[in-house]
Every structure is written in C-alpha cells, then in structure tokens.
Design a protein around this motif. Structure first.
Motif, short mmCIF file in Angstrom:
data_model
loop_
_atom_site.label_atom_id
_atom_site.label_comp_id
_atom_site.label_asym_id
_atom_site.label_seq_id
_atom_site.Cartn_x
_atom_site.Cartn_y
_atom_site.Cartn_z
N ARG A 64 40.18 33.54 32.01
CA ARG A 64 41.18 32.58 31.09
C ARG A 64 40.15 32.04 29.96
O ARG A 64 39.18 31.49 30.38
N MET A 65 40.73 32.36 28.73
CA MET A 65 39.92 31.74 27.74
C MET A 65 40.55 30.82 26.84
O MET A 65 41.90 30.84 26.75
N ALA A 66 39.75 30.17 26.36
CA ALA A 66 40.23 28.94 25.25
C ALA A 66 39.29 28.91 24.13
O ALA A 66 38.13 28.77 24.14
N SER A 67 39.87 29.40 23.04
CA SER A 67 39.22 29.22 21.85
C SER A 67 38.51 28.12 21.23
O SER A 67 39.18 26.87 21.69
N PRO A 68 37.50 27.74 20.97
CA PRO A 68 36.63 28.80 20.47
C PRO A 68 35.57 29.24 21.10
O PRO A 68 34.78 30.49 21.22
N ASP A 69 35.20 28.74 22.33
CA ASP A 69 33.94 29.11 23.29
C ASP A 69 33.92 28.78 24.69
O ASP A 69 32.92 28.45 25.15
N SER A 70 35.26 28.75 25.31
CA SER A 70 35.26 28.41 26.60
C SER A 70 36.03 29.62 27.54
O SER A 70 37.08 30.10 27.13
N ALA A 71 35.59 30.05 28.84
CA ALA A 71 36.15 30.88 29.45
C ALA A 71 35.87 30.59 30.99
O ALA A 71 34.84 30.39 31.31
N ARG A 72 36.91 30.78 31.96
CA ARG A 72 36.55 30.65 33.24
C ARG A 72 36.81 32.21 33.82
O ARG A 72 37.77 32.93 33.62
N LEU A 73 35.77 32.53 34.64
CA LEU A 73 35.92 33.82 35.30
C LEU A 73 36.03 33.77 36.70
O LEU A 73 35.28 32.97 37.40
N ASP A 74 37.00 34.58 37.32
CA ASP A 74 37.17 34.69 38.48
C ASP A 74 37.04 36.02 39.31
O ASP A 74 37.63 36.98 38.65
N PHE A 75 36.21 36.19 40.30
CA PHE A 75 35.81 37.57 40.78
C PHE A 75 36.39 37.36 42.21
O PHE A 75 36.03 36.79 42.99
N PHE A 76 37.14 38.78 42.63
CA PHE A 76 37.60 39.03 44.05
C PHE A 76 37.14 40.31 44.54
O PHE A 76 37.35 41.28 43.87
N LEU A 77 36.45 40.06 45.57
CA LEU A 77 35.69 41.38 46.23
C LEU A 77 36.86 42.38 46.94
O LEU A 77 37.74 41.50 47.55
N GLY A 78 36.82 43.38 46.78
CA GLY A 78 37.83 44.36 47.40
C GLY A 78 38.28 44.19 48.85
O GLY A 78 36.80 43.80 49.46
N GLY A 79 39.29 44.17 49.21
CA GLY A 79 39.66 43.98 50.60
C GLY A 79 39.64 42.77 51.05
O GLY A 79 39.57 42.58 52.38
N GLY A 80 39.62 41.79 50.27
CA GLY A 80 39.87 40.34 50.61
C GLY A 80 38.27 39.84 51.18
O GLY A 80 38.59 38.81 51.94
N LEU A 81 37.04 40.28 51.07
CA LEU A 81 36.05 40.03 51.69
C LEU A 81 35.28 38.90 51.00
O LEU A 81 34.38 38.42 51.58
N GLY A 82 35.89 38.26 49.76
CA GLY A 82 35.26 37.20 49.25
C GLY A 82 35.77 37.01 47.78
O GLY A 82 36.46 37.84 47.22
N ALA A 83 35.17 35.93 47.16
CA ALA A 83 35.40 35.71 45.79
C ALA A 83 34.51 34.79 45.25
O ALA A 83 33.83 34.09 46.06
N GLY A 84 34.46 34.63 44.08
CA GLY A 84 33.47 33.80 43.28
C GLY A 84 34.10 33.41 41.73
O GLY A 84 35.03 33.83 41.28
N ALA A 85 33.70 32.33 41.22
CA ALA A 85 34.03 31.97 40.05
C ALA A 85 32.94 31.26 39.30
O ALA A 85 32.07 30.77 39.85
N ALA A 86 32.99 31.21 37.90
CA ALA A 86 31.98 30.68 37.08
C ALA A 86 32.90 30.25 35.91
O ALA A 86 33.69 30.87 35.35
N VAL A 87 32.37 29.15 35.21
CA VAL A 87 32.69 28.80 33.74
C VAL A 87 31.67 29.01 32.73
O VAL A 87 30.50 28.68 32.83
N LEU A 88 31.91 29.42 31.67
CA LEU A 88 31.15 29.76 30.57
C LEU A 88 31.51 28.93 29.48
O LEU A 88 32.76 29.09 28.84
N ILE A 89 30.68 27.93 28.89
CA ILE A 89 31.38 27.17 27.80
C ILE A 89 29.91 27.32 26.97
O ILE A 89 28.81 26.79 27.24
N GLY A 90 30.17 27.91 25.59
CA GLY A 90 29.03 28.03 24.91
C GLY A 90 28.12 28.90 25.23
O GLY A 90 28.30 30.07 25.97
N ASP A 91 26.69 28.57 25.46
CA ASP A 91 25.64 29.18 26.11
C ASP A 91 25.38 28.68 27.35
O ASP A 91 24.61 29.33 28.08
#
Length: 207
Positions: A64-91
C-alpha cells in the motif's frame, strides 16, 4: 572451522560480477528523469519467490503506497505458515522483526526501484548515455549506481562497489522484477498481479 569460513567468504566474493563499461552514446541532457510514486494511494498485489543459498520460500504479498515516499509491505508465506510486515518511509525501514526484514527485504533504494521510484543518494558526476531505447546512467565517481530507464519506467538498477555489482534489480519483459545480491547468493522475484487505487488511513503506518 576458520579455514572453512574463509573459503566460504572467498567463494561468495568470487561470485560477484564485475560491472562492464557503460554502453551507448552521450545523451544531450545529463539530468536523470524524476521517477516518483503516482499521486494519491495505490494498492499492489504480488507473488514472491525467495532464494538464499539452499533456502527457498514463496508466497503472496501486497504493497500500500502513499505518494510521495511511503509504503507498507505485507508478506504471506505460502500455505499460511507465517506472515510479516514492514513500513518504508523515505530511506527508513521499520518492522517488528527488523533483523528478518533487513534480510528478506531489499535495501530501501532497491525496494523503491521495485515500486518505480528512483531514490538513490545524490552524488556528483553522473554520466548519461542513450543505448537503443534505454537511457542509461552511471552515478558517482567511482561509480556507485547504474540506472536503466525505458520511457518513464525504471527497468534496471545496479549497486556497484569496487567495480563489482553487489546488488541488482531487473524488470523483465514478462513484468517480473528480480532482485539479486550475488555475494549473499540471495534472489527475490516479484510478480505483480494487480495495481489499483487504494483507500486506507494513517493507522497502516503503525506496526
């Protein structure tokens, strides 16, 4: 054990390719295009495939991205074995599992390149050339970054140290983006499935 570690280190260093000379004819303008996030909010859905040495994993994810420099990443492991998230703002990259995030998520300039934003450090001495339908550039002296742009799309970014390509990102003709760190035998392939306007509030930036 010490000798084994030294051999492993030497092998990983040997796998890092040298950067070939920049190809093309000098461009009339040495200024790189400003490649930024689209205005407003966007929601991207993708599949991912990760390899590091003999370790492999795959699954689904979203950005999910918001201009100009923000993004949230969500990762889901195949088979429902796990998940993770991170927020990227600028560097800055934030995650509840920061060590794992740094291992599995490319550094911020590379991650921004995945999302179409050119966010490398400002450096003097940029050489810009035209190579067919590509605009190519070497940034820094000695060269630290190599950029490839087709039209208004960032298709290639390489991080160079000591004349060797330590990291690279390539946008394939099939739309697959591939990040590689050859010294670490690390590879992440992303296949984007949907890119559409999004609607979300400020709570997504809190992890």
């Amino acid at each position: 054990m010490k000798h084994v570690a030294l051999l492993a280190l030497a092998a990983s260093i040997g796998c890092v390719p040298r950067a070939a000379p920049l190809k093309g004819v000098p461009a009339p303008d040495r200024t790189l295009p400003s490649l930024s996030l689209p205005p407003g909010h966007r929601h991207l859905v993708f599949k991912w495939d990760y390899q590091e040495g003999d370790i492999a994993a795959r699954g689904d994810g979203s950005v999910r991205m918001a201009s100009p420099d923000s993004a949230r990443l969500d990762f889901f492991l195949g088979g429902g074995l796990g998940a993770g998230a991170a927020v990227l703002i600028g560097d800055s990259l934030r995650s509840p599992h920061a060590e794992l995030a740094r291992r599995y998520i490319p550094p911020s300039p590379m991650m921004w390149a995945v999302l179409g934003r050119l966010a490398i450090p400002a450096l003097a001495d940029t050489v810009v050339v035209i190579d067919g339908d590509l605009l190519r550039a070497d940034v820094g002296r000695p060269v630290q970054w190599r950029v490839g742009i087709r039209g208004d799309t960032l298709v290639e970014l390489q991080h160079i140290s000591g004349g060797k390509i330590t990291e690279s990102l390539m946008r394939g003709a099939n739309g697959v983006l591939t990040y590689e760190a050859p010294g670490a035998r690390r590879r992440l392939a992303l296949t984007f499935l949907r890119d559409e306007p999004g609607s979300f509030d400020a709570s997504i930036w809190s992890l």
